[in-house]
Design a protein around this motif. Sequence first.
Motif, PDB file in Angstrom:
ATOM      1  N   ALA A 107      38.149  38.039  27.486  1.00 23.21           N
ATOM      2  CA  ALA A 107      39.066  37.378  26.558  1.00 23.21           C
ATOM      3  C   ALA A 107      38.329  36.812  25.345  1.00 23.21           C
ATOM      4  O   ALA A 107      38.802  36.905  24.207  1.00 23.21           O
ATOM      5  CB  ALA A 107      39.839  36.279  27.271  1.00 23.21           C
ATOM      6  N   GLU A 108      37.135  36.232  25.579  1.00 26.92           N
ATOM      7  CA  GLU A 108      36.378  35.638  24.478  1.00 26.92           C
ATOM      8  C   GLU A 108      35.785  36.725  23.572  1.00 26.92           C
ATOM      9  O   GLU A 108      35.761  36.566  22.345  1.00 26.92           O
ATOM     10  CB  GLU A 108      35.271  34.736  25.023  1.00 26.92           C
ATOM     11  CG  GLU A 108      35.788  33.503  25.751  1.00 26.92           C
ATOM     12  CD  GLU A 108      34.656  32.607  26.232  1.00 26.92           C
ATOM     13  OE1 GLU A 108      33.637  32.489  25.512  1.00 26.92           O
ATOM     14  OE2 GLU A 108      34.785  32.047  27.331  1.00 26.92           O
ATOM     15  N   LEU A 109      35.310  37.806  24.171  1.00 30.20           N
ATOM     16  CA  LEU A 109      34.769  38.892  23.359  1.00 30.20           C
ATOM     17  C   LEU A 109      35.871  39.548  22.538  1.00 30.20           C
ATOM     18  O   LEU A 109      35.673  39.890  21.367  1.00 30.20           O
ATOM     19  CB  LEU A 109      34.088  39.931  24.255  1.00 30.20           C
ATOM     20  CG  LEU A 109      33.475  41.147  23.559  1.00 30.20           C
ATOM     21  CD1 LEU A 109      32.510  40.736  22.453  1.00 30.20           C
ATOM     22  CD2 LEU A 109      32.765  42.049  24.577  1.00 30.20           C
ATOM     23  N   GLU A 110      37.051  39.684  23.107  1.00 29.94           N
ATOM     24  CA  GLU A 110      38.180  40.246  22.371  1.00 29.94           C
ATOM     25  C   GLU A 110      38.560  39.362  21.190  1.00 29.94           C
ATOM     26  O   GLU A 110      38.856  39.859  20.097  1.00 29.94           O
ATOM     27  CB  GLU A 110      39.373  40.425  23.310  1.00 29.94           C
ATOM     28  CG  GLU A 110      39.181  41.557  24.304  1.00 29.94           C
ATOM     29  CD  GLU A 110      40.054  41.426  25.540  1.00 29.94           C
ATOM     30  OE1 GLU A 110      39.856  42.201  26.496  1.00 29.94           O
ATOM     31  OE2 GLU A 110      40.934  40.540  25.554  1.00 29.94           O
ATOM     32  N   THR A 111      38.533  38.044  21.385  1.00 27.79           N
ATOM     33  CA  THR A 111      38.830  37.133  20.283  1.00 27.79           C
ATOM     34  C   THR A 111      37.786  37.253  19.184  1.00 27.79           C
ATOM     35  O   THR A 111      38.115  37.265  17.988  1.00 27.79           O
ATOM     36  CB  THR A 111      38.887  35.684  20.793  1.00 27.79           C
ATOM     37  OG1 THR A 111      39.965  35.553  21.737  1.00 27.79           O
ATOM     38  CG2 THR A 111      39.114  34.703  19.644  1.00 27.79           C
ATOM     39  N   PHE A 112      36.513  37.358  19.559  1.00 28.93           N
ATOM     40  CA  PHE A 112      35.442  37.559  18.583  1.00 28.93           C
ATOM     41  C   PHE A 112      35.700  38.825  17.765  1.00 28.93           C
ATOM     42  O   PHE A 112      35.583  38.826  16.529  1.00 28.93           O
ATOM     43  CB  PHE A 112      34.105  37.651  19.321  1.00 28.93           C
ATOM     44  CG  PHE A 112      32.960  38.150  18.487  1.00 28.93           C
ATOM     45  CD1 PHE A 112      32.325  37.318  17.576  1.00 28.93           C
ATOM     46  CD2 PHE A 112      32.515  39.464  18.620  1.00 28.93           C
ATOM     47  CE1 PHE A 112      31.264  37.789  16.794  1.00 28.93           C
ATOM     48  CE2 PHE A 112      31.464  39.938  17.853  1.00 28.93           C
ATOM     49  CZ  PHE A 112      30.832  39.094  16.943  1.00 28.93           C
ATOM     50  N   ILE A 113      36.087  39.902  18.434  1.00 30.48           N
ATOM     51  CA  ILE A 113      36.340  41.174  17.755  1.00 30.48           C
ATOM     52  C   ILE A 113      37.538  41.063  16.820  1.00 30.48           C
ATOM     53  O   ILE A 113      37.502  41.533  15.674  1.00 30.48           O
ATOM     54  CB  ILE A 113      36.544  42.299  18.785  1.00 30.48           C
ATOM     55  CG1 ILE A 113      35.223  42.586  19.510  1.00 30.48           C
ATOM     56  CG2 ILE A 113      37.082  43.569  18.126  1.00 30.48           C
ATOM     57  CD1 ILE A 113      35.363  43.491  20.717  1.00 30.48           C
ATOM     58  N   VAL A 114      38.613  40.430  17.291  1.00 31.10           N
ATOM     59  CA  VAL A 114      39.798  40.278  16.442  1.00 31.10           C
ATOM     60  C   VAL A 114      39.480  39.450  15.208  1.00 31.10           C
ATOM     61  O   VAL A 114      39.890  39.788  14.089  1.00 31.10           O
ATOM     62  CB  VAL A 114      40.948  39.629  17.248  1.00 31.10           C
ATOM     63  CG1 VAL A 114      42.103  39.237  16.315  1.00 31.10           C
ATOM     64  CG2 VAL A 114      41.460  40.593  18.317  1.00 31.10           C
ATOM     65  N   GLN A 115      38.715  38.388  15.383  1.00 34.39           N
ATOM     66  CA  GLN A 115      38.424  37.489  14.264  1.00 34.39           C
ATOM     67  C   GLN A 115      37.491  38.126  13.238  1.00 34.39           C
ATOM     68  O   GLN A 115      37.654  37.897  12.033  1.00 34.39           O
ATOM     69  CB  GLN A 115      37.803  36.195  14.797  1.00 34.39           C
ATOM     70  CG  GLN A 115      38.782  35.313  15.573  1.00 34.39           C
ATOM     71  CD  GLN A 115      38.102  34.086  16.150  1.00 34.39           C
ATOM     72  OE1 GLN A 115      36.880  34.039  16.330  1.00 34.39           O
ATOM     73  NE2 GLN A 115      38.900  33.075  16.466  1.00 34.39           N
ATOM     74  N   LEU A 116      36.529  38.937  13.691  1.00 30.34           N
ATOM     75  CA  LEU A 116      35.483  39.386  12.776  1.00 30.34           C
ATOM     76  C   LEU A 116      35.419  40.898  12.556  1.00 30.34           C
ATOM     77  O   LEU A 116      34.955  41.339  11.496  1.00 30.34           O
ATOM     78  CB  LEU A 116      34.116  38.893  13.279  1.00 30.34           C
ATOM     79  CG  LEU A 116      33.952  37.367  13.269  1.00 30.34           C
ATOM     80  CD1 LEU A 116      32.601  36.981  13.854  1.00 30.34           C
ATOM     81  CD2 LEU A 116      34.071  36.815  11.863  1.00 30.34           C
ATOM     82  N   ALA A 117      35.857  41.707  13.514  1.00 28.35           N
ATOM     83  CA  ALA A 117      35.796  43.156  13.333  1.00 28.35           C
ATOM     84  C   ALA A 117      37.106  43.744  12.829  1.00 28.35           C
ATOM     85  O   ALA A 117      37.095  44.680  12.020  1.00 28.35           O
ATOM     86  CB  ALA A 117      35.404  43.843  14.649  1.00 28.35           C
ATOM     87  N   ILE A 118      38.230  43.218  13.288  1.00 30.10           N
ATOM     88  CA  ILE A 118      39.520  43.760  12.867  1.00 30.10           C
ATOM     89  C   ILE A 118      39.712  43.687  11.349  1.00 30.10           C
ATOM     90  O   ILE A 118      40.297  44.611  10.764  1.00 30.10           O
ATOM     91  CB  ILE A 118      40.668  43.071  13.620  1.00 30.10           C
ATOM     92  CG1 ILE A 118      40.702  43.575  15.060  1.00 30.10           C
ATOM     93  CG2 ILE A 118      42.016  43.331  12.959  1.00 30.10           C
ATOM     94  CD1 ILE A 118      40.924  45.082  15.202  1.00 30.10           C
ATOM     95  N   PRO A 119      39.236  42.637  10.651  1.00 30.15           N
ATOM     96  CA  PRO A 119      39.327  42.685   9.185  1.00 30.15           C
ATOM     97  C   PRO A 119      38.649  43.915   8.580  1.00 30.15           C
ATOM     98  O   PRO A 119      39.123  44.447   7.568  1.00 30.15           O
ATOM     99  CB  PRO A 119      38.636  41.388   8.750  1.00 30.15           C
ATOM    100  CG  PRO A 119      38.906  40.442   9.884  1.00 30.15           C
ATOM    101  CD  PRO A 119      38.794  41.309  11.110  1.00 30.15           C
ATOM    102  N   TRP A 120      37.545  44.385   9.182  1.00 32.80           N
ATOM    103  CA  TRP A 120      36.911  45.610   8.684  1.00 32.80           C
ATOM    104  C   TRP A 120      37.850  46.797   8.889  1.00 32.80           C
ATOM    105  O   TRP A 120      38.023  47.621   7.996  1.00 32.80           O
ATOM    106  CB  TRP A 120      35.591  45.869   9.422  1.00 32.80           C
ATOM    107  CG  TRP A 120      34.804  47.005   8.828  1.00 32.80           C
ATOM    108  CD1 TRP A 120      33.772  46.933   7.941  1.00 32.80           C
ATOM    109  CD2 TRP A 120      35.026  48.421   9.052  1.00 32.80           C
ATOM    110  NE1 TRP A 120      33.332  48.201   7.604  1.00 32.80           N
ATOM    111  CE2 TRP A 120      34.097  49.130   8.274  1.00 32.80           C
ATOM    112  CE3 TRP A 120      35.926  49.140   9.825  1.00 32.80           C
ATOM    113  CZ2 TRP A 120      34.027  50.524   8.250  1.00 32.80           C
ATOM    114  CZ3 TRP A 120      35.875  50.532   9.803  1.00 32.80           C
ATOM    115  CH2 TRP A 120      34.921  51.204   9.026  1.00 32.80           C
TER     116      TRP A 120
END
Length: 218
Positions: A107-120
């Motif tokens: 869950a925490e890794l998914e949040t990290f990805i949504v916050q920082l990778a999804i904008p890319w």
Amino acid sequence: SWSKPYFKVDPFNGGGSTSLVTHYGRTEQDIDPRLALRKSRHNYVCQHHVRYNEKTKDVIDRFSIAPVVLVRDLHDCVVSLRDHLRRESADNSMVFASQDHVNLPDAELETFIVQLAIPWYINFYVSWHDCPSVLWINYQEVTTDSKDAIKRILHHAGRKNIRDEEIEMALENRNSSADRMNVGRPGRGRMLSDENKALIRQYCSAYPRIDFSRIGVD
């Protein structure tokens, strides 16, 4: 998809798969015009995480490249990137991740990805809307009807003389271990938290004129 610098013969004669990128890891996968020039005498396919910009446009126009953009549901992208970071490497061009991030609970890794990778990912998707010659292919199309997806891509590249039997043979004989496919099943992103789904919608709302339904966001 991810690729390494290589060149090999493809099943349709006279072509191959190759790389037009000089570096991978944390480097943006911008196309190198020198590599495009060196390989311009060949028919080839290259797969890169590259955004559309002035440099990309120049290479596409100069070397008559037929651009195909493979997209998938953004929520599925989160789960796929989570697994990729753990299975292969934290080094990638979309987000600066470390081993500490890789070791986080799901869950925490998914949040990290949504916050920082999804904008890319969103930046990538929006950028290609400025390319008039792009063919959009959805990941679900590829997984449910690979032959039709390949036929559309070949027609887009001007290869309309390829028979269905040749495509079927190529699919049967492909090296699946070289695909580097994760699970390859659409819909895994449905398990994301409501908070992460809401944040993805919020990011997409910054572009009200862009239709994001192609990547799973209304």
